[in-house]
Design a protein around this motif. Structure first.
Motif, PDB file in Angstrom:
ATOM      1  N   HIS A  44       2.477   8.445  11.309  1.00  0.00           N
ATOM      2  CA  HIS A  44       2.760   7.084  10.936  1.00  0.00           C
ATOM      3  C   HIS A  44       2.651   6.916  10.090  1.00  0.00           C
ATOM      4  N   GLY A  45       3.228   5.542   9.268  1.00  0.00           N
ATOM      5  CA  GLY A  45       3.578   4.882   7.288  1.00  0.00           C
ATOM      6  C   GLY A  45       2.355   4.335   7.194  1.00  0.00           C
ATOM      7  N   PHE A  46       2.364   4.233   6.127  1.00  0.00           N
ATOM      8  CA  PHE A  46       1.125   3.527   5.235  1.00  0.00           C
ATOM      9  C   PHE A  46       1.412   2.462   5.128  1.00  0.00           C
ATOM     10  N   PRO A  47      -0.006   1.886   5.566  1.00  0.00           N
ATOM     11  CA  PRO A  47      -1.088   1.707   5.539  1.00  0.00           C
ATOM     12  C   PRO A  47      -1.511   1.359   6.672  1.00  0.00           C
TER      13      PRO A  47
ATOM     14  N   GLY B  65      -1.292  10.188  -3.526  1.00  0.00           N
ATOM     15  CA  GLY B  65      -0.769  11.317  -2.750  1.00  0.00           C
ATOM     16  C   GLY B  65       0.148  11.419  -2.811  1.00  0.00           C
ATOM     17  N   MET B  66       0.661  10.102  -1.965  1.00  0.00           N
ATOM     18  CA  MET B  66       2.295  10.122  -2.358  1.00  0.00           C
ATOM     19  C   MET B  66       3.034   9.816  -3.747  1.00  0.00           C
ATOM     20  N   ALA B  67       2.003   9.123  -4.640  1.00  0.00           N
ATOM     21  CA  ALA B  67       2.642   9.723  -6.206  1.00  0.00           C
ATOM     22  C   ALA B  67       2.952  10.988  -6.967  1.00  0.00           C
TER      23      ALA B  67
ATOM     24  N   GLY C 235      14.810  -3.824   9.558  1.00  0.00           N
ATOM     25  CA  GLY C 235      14.717  -3.131   7.980  1.00  0.00           C
ATOM     26  C   GLY C 235      13.552  -2.333   8.208  1.00  0.00           C
ATOM     27  N   HIS C 236      12.608  -1.689   7.036  1.00  0.00           N
ATOM     28  CA  HIS C 236      11.773  -0.780   7.194  1.00  0.00           C
ATOM     29  C   HIS C 236      10.931   0.213   8.140  1.00  0.00           C
ATOM     30  N   MET C 237      10.344  -1.426   8.900  1.00  0.00           N
ATOM     31  CA  MET C 237      10.020  -1.332  10.338  1.00  0.00           C
ATOM     32  C   MET C 237      10.296  -1.292  11.515  1.00  0.00           C
TER      33      MET C 237
ATOM     34  N   LYS D 288       9.008  -7.092   1.828  1.00  0.00           N
ATOM     35  CA  LYS D 288      10.055  -6.185   1.303  1.00  0.00           C
ATOM     36  C   LYS D 288       9.797  -4.958   2.906  1.00  0.00           C
ATOM     37  N   MET D 289       9.546  -5.732   4.154  1.00  0.00           N
ATOM     38  CA  MET D 289       8.895  -4.598   4.924  1.00  0.00           C
ATOM     39  C   MET D 289       9.825  -4.726   6.006  1.00  0.00           C
ATOM     40  N   TYR D 290      10.723  -6.443   6.531  1.00  0.00           N
ATOM     41  CA  TYR D 290      11.794  -6.752   7.664  1.00  0.00           C
ATOM     42  C   TYR D 290      13.053  -6.435   6.992  1.00  0.00           C
TER      43      TYR D 290
ATOM     44  N   MET E 164       3.777   1.968  -9.931  1.00  0.00           N
ATOM     45  CA  MET E 164       2.422   1.270  -9.336  1.00  0.00           C
ATOM     46  C   MET E 164       1.677   1.611  -8.131  1.00  0.00           C
ATOM     47  N   ARG E 165       2.268   2.988  -7.851  1.00  0.00           N
ATOM     48  CA  ARG E 165       0.957   3.325  -6.571  1.00  0.00           C
ATOM     49  C   ARG E 165      -0.257   3.179  -7.733  1.00  0.00           C
ATOM     50  N   ILE E 166      -0.326   3.561  -8.219  1.00  0.00           N
ATOM     51  CA  ILE E 166      -1.691   4.228  -9.139  1.00  0.00           C
ATOM     52  C   ILE E 166      -2.397   3.016 -10.018  1.00  0.00           C
TER      53      ILE E 166
ATOM     54  N   GLN F 199      14.984  -2.164   2.445  1.00  0.00           N
ATOM     55  CA  GLN F 199      14.570  -2.026   1.418  1.00  0.00           C
ATOM     56  C   GLN F 199      14.052  -1.025   0.829  1.00  0.00           C
ATOM     57  N   ILE F 200      13.205  -0.379   1.536  1.00  0.00           N
ATOM     58  CA  ILE F 200      12.026   0.684   0.871  1.00  0.00           C
ATOM     59  C   ILE F 200      12.803   2.336   0.893  1.00  0.00           C
ATOM     60  N   SER F 201      13.124   2.536   1.958  1.00  0.00           N
ATOM     61  CA  SER F 201      14.046   3.695   2.226  1.00  0.00           C
ATOM     62  C   SER F 201      15.457   3.159   3.039  1.00  0.00           C
TER      63      SER F 201
ATOM     64  N   GLY G  10       8.310  11.571  11.736  1.00  0.00           N
ATOM     65  CA  GLY G  10       7.580  10.764  10.946  1.00  0.00           C
ATOM     66  C   GLY G  10       7.823   9.756  10.195  1.00  0.00           C
ATOM     67  N   PHE G  11       7.354   8.061  10.891  1.00  0.00           N
ATOM     68  CA  PHE G  11       8.038   6.838  10.156  1.00  0.00           C
ATOM     69  C   PHE G  11       7.320   6.835   8.269  1.00  0.00           C
ATOM     70  N   SER G  12       8.181   6.966   7.335  1.00  0.00           N
ATOM     71  CA  SER G  12       8.177   6.379   6.146  1.00  0.00           C
ATOM     72  C   SER G  12       6.696   7.567   5.632  1.00  0.00           C
ATOM     73  N   MET G  13       5.932   6.914   4.976  1.00  0.00           N
ATOM     74  CA  MET G  13       4.776   8.371   4.733  1.00  0.00           C
ATOM     75  C   MET G  13       4.334   8.890   5.811  1.00  0.00           C
ATOM     76  N   GLY G  14       4.784   9.088   6.749  1.00  0.00           N
ATOM     77  CA  GLY G  14       4.690   9.753   7.876  1.00  0.00           C
ATOM     78  C   GLY G  14       5.499  10.828   7.933  1.00  0.00           C
ATOM     79  N   GLY G  15       6.742  10.480   6.996  1.00  0.00           N
ATOM     80  CA  GLY G  15       7.793  12.098   7.159  1.00  0.00           C
ATOM     81  C   GLY G  15       7.825  12.224   5.632  1.00  0.00           C
ATOM     82  N   TYR G  16       6.706  11.795   4.313  1.00  0.00           N
ATOM     83  CA  TYR G  16       6.463  12.476   3.195  1.00  0.00           C
ATOM     84  C   TYR G  16       5.629  13.960   4.356  1.00  0.00           C
ATOM     85  N   VAL G  17       4.145  13.512   4.999  1.00  0.00           N
ATOM     86  CA  VAL G  17       3.532  14.580   5.281  1.00  0.00           C
ATOM     87  C   VAL G  17       4.441  15.688   6.757  1.00  0.00           C
TER      88      VAL G  17
HETATM   89  C1  MLT Z   1       5.448   3.322   4.282  1.00  0.00           C
HETATM   90  O1  MLT Z   1       5.383   3.073   4.409  1.00  0.00           O
HETATM   91  O2  MLT Z   1       4.642   4.526   4.512  1.00  0.00           O
HETATM   92  C2  MLT Z   1       5.195   3.522   2.640  1.00  0.00           C
HETATM   93  O3  MLT Z   1       6.250   2.464   2.350  1.00  0.00           O
HETATM   94  C3  MLT Z   1       6.018   4.249   1.684  1.00  0.00           C
HETATM   95  C4  MLT Z   1       5.528   4.655   0.922  1.00  0.00           C
HETATM   96  O4  MLT Z   1       4.838   3.728   0.044  1.00  0.00           O
HETATM   97  O5  MLT Z   1       6.763   5.151   0.320  1.00  0.00           O
END
Ligand code: MLT
Length: 270
Positions: A26-29, A193-195, A246-248, A158-160, A135-137, A220-222, A96-103
């Motif tokens: 899953h993604g964040f958070p 962690g993402m930063a 959108g993102h979701m 920004k999610m949809y 912004m993350r920090i 609008q996010i990825s 992986g979705f979004s942060m789940g993709g980074y993982v």
């Molecule tokens: C997510 O949906 O997991 C976040 O938008 C990822 C991010 O903050 O880069």
């Protein structure tokens, strides 16, 4: 859901169906419930493993994590331990979705021999810009006093896709509810962690796994352009753009996302 003992920690996981294992990250958070439109559809033919990452949903996190952060590599190592605990030695498709993709990309780096396929949904391989990192920090340092509901409010615009709030208000309400019940310490830990995550664009050139990229046309996010660049860098990969999303995208247009996932998995499982 059941709680699985990984040794140093426990993770809550949904494990449903049988056949080729598909690990949904899953993604964040958020937590595994963001996959609710995918789980039953995929579990008709495949074994769906959908954990709550450390600190999200019902999975616990230790109190130091908010200050130290949890690296994408650490979430990935948790997932490798989860597969061990489930006695899964056959190839797994990680999605992986979004942060789940980074993982997932860190899982690929560290445990790639366990994978039979890779799916990244509304995610990216590039590291953060300095502005995004700052912004993350800021969020990591303030989330305890802001509260998680405020984070939901900050993120929601920004999610949809433009049409989603009017056409699917229940999806917006569900997103806000999941984020609002997330532990602020877990939000801080994941933001740190993402930063700190490394750039993984170079990794894609070397990818030998069947790979599918999925992106909402109005993400609008990825950004679709970023995911197109990832697909161009990855030999033999496929990019699917999902309309009315959108993102979701897995929640906004589940039929569109499920069709792409099932076609990919059906091709893989032959
Ligand atoms: C997510 O949906 O997991 C976040 O938008 C990822 C991010 O903050 O880069």
């Amino acid at each position: 859901m059941s709680r699985v003992d990984l040794g140093e920690r426990e993770l809550e996981v949904l494990d449903q169906g049988s056949g080729l294992p598909v690990l949904l990250v899953h993604g964040f958070p958020l937590d595994h419930t963001m996959w609710r439109f995918q789980i039953d559809a995929l579990a008709e033919s495949y074994r769906v493993i959908a954990p709550d990452l450390r600190g999200f949903g019902s999975s616990p996190i230790d109190s130091a994590a908010a200050q130290c952060g949890v690296a994408m590599e650490e979430y990935a190592d948790d997932l490798a331990k989860l597969l061990d605990a489930l006695d899964l030695s056959e190839p797994v498709v990680i999605c992986g979705f979004s942060m789940g993709g980074y993982v997932a990309l860190q899982f690929l780096r560290r445990h790639g021999s366990r994978l039979g396929g890779l799916v990244l949904i509304d995610s990216k391989a590039a590291a953060d810009t300095d502005r995004a990192r700052a912004m993350r920090i800021k969020m990591a340092e303030n989330v305890e006093s802001w509260g998680s509901a405020h984070v939901a409010k900050l993120m929601t615009s920004k999610m949809y896709a433009a049409s989603t709030p009017a056409s699917r208000p229940e999806i917006v309400a569900e997103f806000i509810a999941i984020v609002s019940r997330t532990n602020p310490a877990s939000i801080a830990a994941a933001q740190r962690g993402m930063a700190a995550r490394p750039d993984s664009m170079q990794l894609l050139e070397l990818l030998k796994l069947p790979t599918l990229y999925v992106v909402g046309e109005e993400d609008q996010i990825s950004l679709p352009a970023e995911m197109k660049a990832m697909a161009e860098q990855t030999p033999g990969s496929t990019l699917a753009e999902i309309p009315d999303a959108g993102h979701m995208s897995p929640m906004e247009n589940p039929a569109g996302v499920n069709k792409e996932l099932l076609e990919f998995l059906d091709r893989l499982s032959g």
